[in-house]
Scaffold this motif. Sequence first.
Motif, PDB file in Angstrom:
ATOM      1  N   GLN A   1      36.590  32.797  54.390  1.00 23.17           N
ATOM      2  CA  GLN A   1      36.706  33.861  53.574  1.00 23.17           C
ATOM      3  C   GLN A   1      38.209  34.251  53.421  1.00 23.17           C
ATOM      4  O   GLN A   1      38.651  34.484  52.229  1.00 23.17           O
ATOM      5  N   ASN A   2      39.011  34.405  54.602  1.00 20.62           N
ATOM      6  CA  ASN A   2      40.319  34.879  54.355  1.00 20.62           C
ATOM      7  C   ASN A   2      41.305  33.743  53.729  1.00 20.62           C
ATOM      8  O   ASN A   2      42.276  34.055  52.800  1.00 20.62           O
TER       9      ASN A   2
ATOM     10  N   THR B   1      42.224  34.302  44.851  1.00 19.76           N
ATOM     11  CA  THR B   1      42.537  35.473  44.295  1.00 19.76           C
ATOM     12  C   THR B   1      41.962  36.481  45.187  1.00 19.76           C
ATOM     13  O   THR B   1      41.134  36.401  46.182  1.00 19.76           O
ATOM     14  N   ARG B   2      42.234  37.629  45.127  1.00 24.29           N
ATOM     15  CA  ARG B   2      41.816  38.847  45.735  1.00 24.29           C
ATOM     16  C   ARG B   2      40.835  39.824  44.801  1.00 24.29           C
ATOM     17  O   ARG B   2      40.316  40.754  45.289  1.00 24.29           O
ATOM     18  N   ASN B   3      40.858  39.401  43.446  1.00 15.06           N
ATOM     19  CA  ASN B   3      40.090  40.288  42.613  1.00 15.06           C
ATOM     20  C   ASN B   3      38.973  39.597  42.067  1.00 15.06           C
ATOM     21  O   ASN B   3      38.474  38.328  42.228  1.00 15.06           O
TER      22      ASN B   3
ATOM     23  N   LEU C   1      40.777  34.499  49.978  1.00 14.41           N
ATOM     24  CA  LEU C   1      41.676  35.623  49.519  1.00 14.41           C
ATOM     25  C   LEU C   1      42.993  35.196  49.127  1.00 14.41           C
ATOM     26  O   LEU C   1      43.932  35.447  48.469  1.00 14.41           O
TER      27      LEU C   1
ATOM     28  N   GLN D   1      35.088  39.094  44.668  1.00 10.47           N
ATOM     29  CA  GLN D   1      36.170  38.162  45.300  1.00 10.47           C
ATOM     30  C   GLN D   1      35.838  37.386  46.486  1.00 10.47           C
ATOM     31  O   GLN D   1      34.772  37.641  46.862  1.00 10.47           O
TER      32      GLN D   1
ATOM     33  N   ALA E   1      36.061  36.863  49.801  1.00  7.58           N
ATOM     34  CA  ALA E   1      35.661  37.253  50.951  1.00  7.58           C
ATOM     35  C   ALA E   1      34.227  37.718  50.883  1.00  7.58           C
ATOM     36  O   ALA E   1      33.164  37.761  52.198  1.00  7.58           O
TER      37      ALA E   1
ATOM     38  N   SER F   1      43.486  45.297  50.323  1.00  5.94           N
ATOM     39  CA  SER F   1      42.765  44.136  50.149  1.00  5.94           C
ATOM     40  C   SER F   1      41.317  44.689  49.967  1.00  5.94           C
ATOM     41  O   SER F   1      40.955  45.771  50.320  1.00  5.94           O
ATOM     42  N   GLY F   2      40.592  43.529  49.907  1.00  4.22           N
ATOM     43  CA  GLY F   2      39.233  44.006  49.803  1.00  4.22           C
ATOM     44  C   GLY F   2      38.820  44.236  48.417  1.00  4.22           C
ATOM     45  O   GLY F   2      39.559  44.288  47.401  1.00  4.22           O
ATOM     46  N   ARG F   3      37.542  44.931  48.235  1.00  9.63           N
ATOM     47  CA  ARG F   3      36.847  45.231  46.771  1.00  9.63           C
ATOM     48  C   ARG F   3      37.776  46.367  46.090  1.00  9.63           C
ATOM     49  O   ARG F   3      37.688  45.993  44.633  1.00  9.63           O
TER      50      ARG F   3
ATOM     51  N   GLU G   1      30.312  30.158  52.437  1.00  6.82           N
ATOM     52  CA  GLU G   1      31.976  29.888  51.990  1.00  6.82           C
ATOM     53  C   GLU G   1      32.199  28.672  51.336  1.00  6.82           C
ATOM     54  O   GLU G   1      32.956  28.564  50.340  1.00  6.82           O
TER      55      GLU G   1
END
Lengths: 385, 394
Positions: free
Chosen positions: B200-201, B208-210, B204, B314, B316, A30-32, B82
């Motif tokens: 933030q979560n 999206t995560r991207n 996600l 993304q 977060a 997860s993350g960038r 956020e």
Amino acid sequence: MKRTVGLALFALGAAFAQEPVVVGVNLELSGRLVSLGTPELEGMEAARAQLGEVLGRPIEFSVCDNASTPEGSVACANRFIDEGVVGVLGTGGSTQAIPAAEVLQEAGVIMITPSSTNPATTQVGDYIFRVAYNDEFQGEIAADYLYNDAEARRVAVFRQQDDDYSFGLAGFFEEAFVALGGEVVVVDYTGGTVDFAAQVNDVRAFNPDAFYTPGFCPELAALLPQLRQQGFADQLIMGGDGSDDAQCPDGGGEVFNGYRFTAFAEPEQLAADPEAAERAEAFRTFFEENQPDGTFNGFTLSGADAYNVLVAAIEAAGSVEPAEVQAALAELTDYPGVTGAITFAGTDGTPANRIMGFFEYQVPAETEAGWAKAQLEGLTRTFGE
Amino acid sequence: MVRSQVVKPRRVNVTPWVILFGVVALIAARVVYLLSTGTYELAFFAGALLSALQLGSLYALIALGYTLVYGIIRLINFAHGEVFMVGAFASYFLFANTPYALPWAVFTAGIASAGLMYALNLWRGKLSDPVVLVGGVVGFAGITYALSVASLGWIWAMVLSMLVTGVVGILLDRIAYRPLRGAPRISLLITAIAMSFFMQNAGLLLFTRNQTPFRPETSWTQFLQFPLAGSTVYTSRMVVLIPLVTLLLVTILTLFVSRTRLGKAMRATAQDPEVAQMMGVNVDRVIATTFFLGSVLAAAAGVLWGLNFGSLTQPAVFGLLPGLKAFAAAVIGGIGSLPGAVIGGLLLGFLENFVPALFSGVTEYKDTFAFFLLIIILLIRPSGIIGEDLSEKV
């Protein structure tokens, strides 16, 4: 009665013999950098589906998501030490790899990274290995390509100053390019930057004829449109294996048309080693059945080989004692991997014969049509030759 | 916004003006010097100034949300970054994924028409007003229809996203902050940080995560080049759009605060919530209104941010740095003051995109400028550039 107890004991013993071998997986899930860690995990899973047993015991993954941060990576490493795993696969990026390597080396746990290319990672100690080439090589090849093939003389380098991969690769590129006789200016940005107006202004007076962008897609997807907009419409832009990520053409769009980068070779590019090419091709077929939604690229192959060499070393050592497996890994010679033959004997943990390919994104102008990642014909380089 | 009604003898203080004039003169001298070296052209500085204006306007819009909330309940709303993220992603899903299936259209229209009712109530003064009710019903039907048949343009996506995000802001206050009215301020602050992490979560998980492309069909994002003094200034049409939208929204906000009943109630609550309550002001509603306004502005900033940079990082991290910098801008300008937030935002944009053009080699530190200036301001003028005197509050 006695016989029953005896049978029960025997069954218990057999159950103990079947106790799984636990392998830690420390990746960016997860993350960038999620789109870098995910194909690697899929590669490892596919490789485990092919060969899920060693010394008669099943192999299990203990997967830990490091959230693309060094802190997360260290937390994962500590978790693996507590769990007593035989070895750790990962991480994807060097910023996450180096701190984890320090923790694992100290504890005497093996770590095999599929794609951390900063030379410092394996120099942490003798328990740290990789199945990738390193950035000294990648930077040199990129410099050679830009100077000799693209005939650039003035290159502006955009470097992510808080990332070990980007920082290292930019340095090796600069060294090599200046040695060839070119001029380089390095401009820094930090992770998460979206406004590059000041950075782009910084290179205007330098008037570069090409750009080198050894970074990751979350920033590059914002940088490229601004470069093109700010009057650098035609210059060649080239990146490293961090750009082998759908977030680049997805996020940046049309401006990525013609963007070139070096990255881990895909099966077609392994022609220098026909047997490896065959194995990679076979693995791809298997992968597409095993992980139908997976992403197949150079990272996938690398992830699979990180797993493969660890299993081969456990097999050779005939034990799951980290010290014995480490000795077997350090002796490993000509293991037939899907990324080419892997030899750790006599190296700092970076095998030779790593093949790197050149790629180009092709993004059509219509927003509806998808982008493609094209391999540049005939352009591959082998590390350690 | 928080203008003390107490008339104090006016003391003319020349020091700030001297400092301001000195700084401007120094910058002008530096520009003239760089021009005389011949490496730089006037167009270069013009381009840098335009991009500074662009970024500064965006910071100003976000900073207004911090300053509004702080002015009313003395809370640094750390979840504001956020809220900004929610605005950007909501508009992305509105223009990129419409037309929706009917259940989705009904759901989204429900939230958006609640926002619309709230926006109308700012003008009419109460929620049970017939205009507000009719507006809500008509809005709900209209938005449901629009969402289920057609693909939205970015302007409509922006308006709907502002309404939806406004409701998110009200919910944020209702769920997280209202139960803590009267609790120590530190509890509120910690809750705000927790809400920031939560959102933030949630982003996600839900969005999206991207890295997400943000390229609606519009001619506003086209490149714009014009000659200046024998060279070319490179920019995009956003340099017109962003300050224009910011100016429009700030004007509406100022008119609202100074001319309407609710605006007057807000000013009263800012001065003294307890006395305002005794005078019949519904303090909870005023606070909800404040969150609504701040979130609407943040959503507008989110959409413009996406348009300007062409993609969204993304969820977060999207709101993290812009949020922190806008917070710094609000404090620098004088937290609690509307013009202060705008001035602080513009100043930050100027620092980040113009100052690096003046001095080579400082670009890599530009993310620290906001916080560096914040420290200086806190040391020499803790109430901000045009902030109120904090001592009278205590």
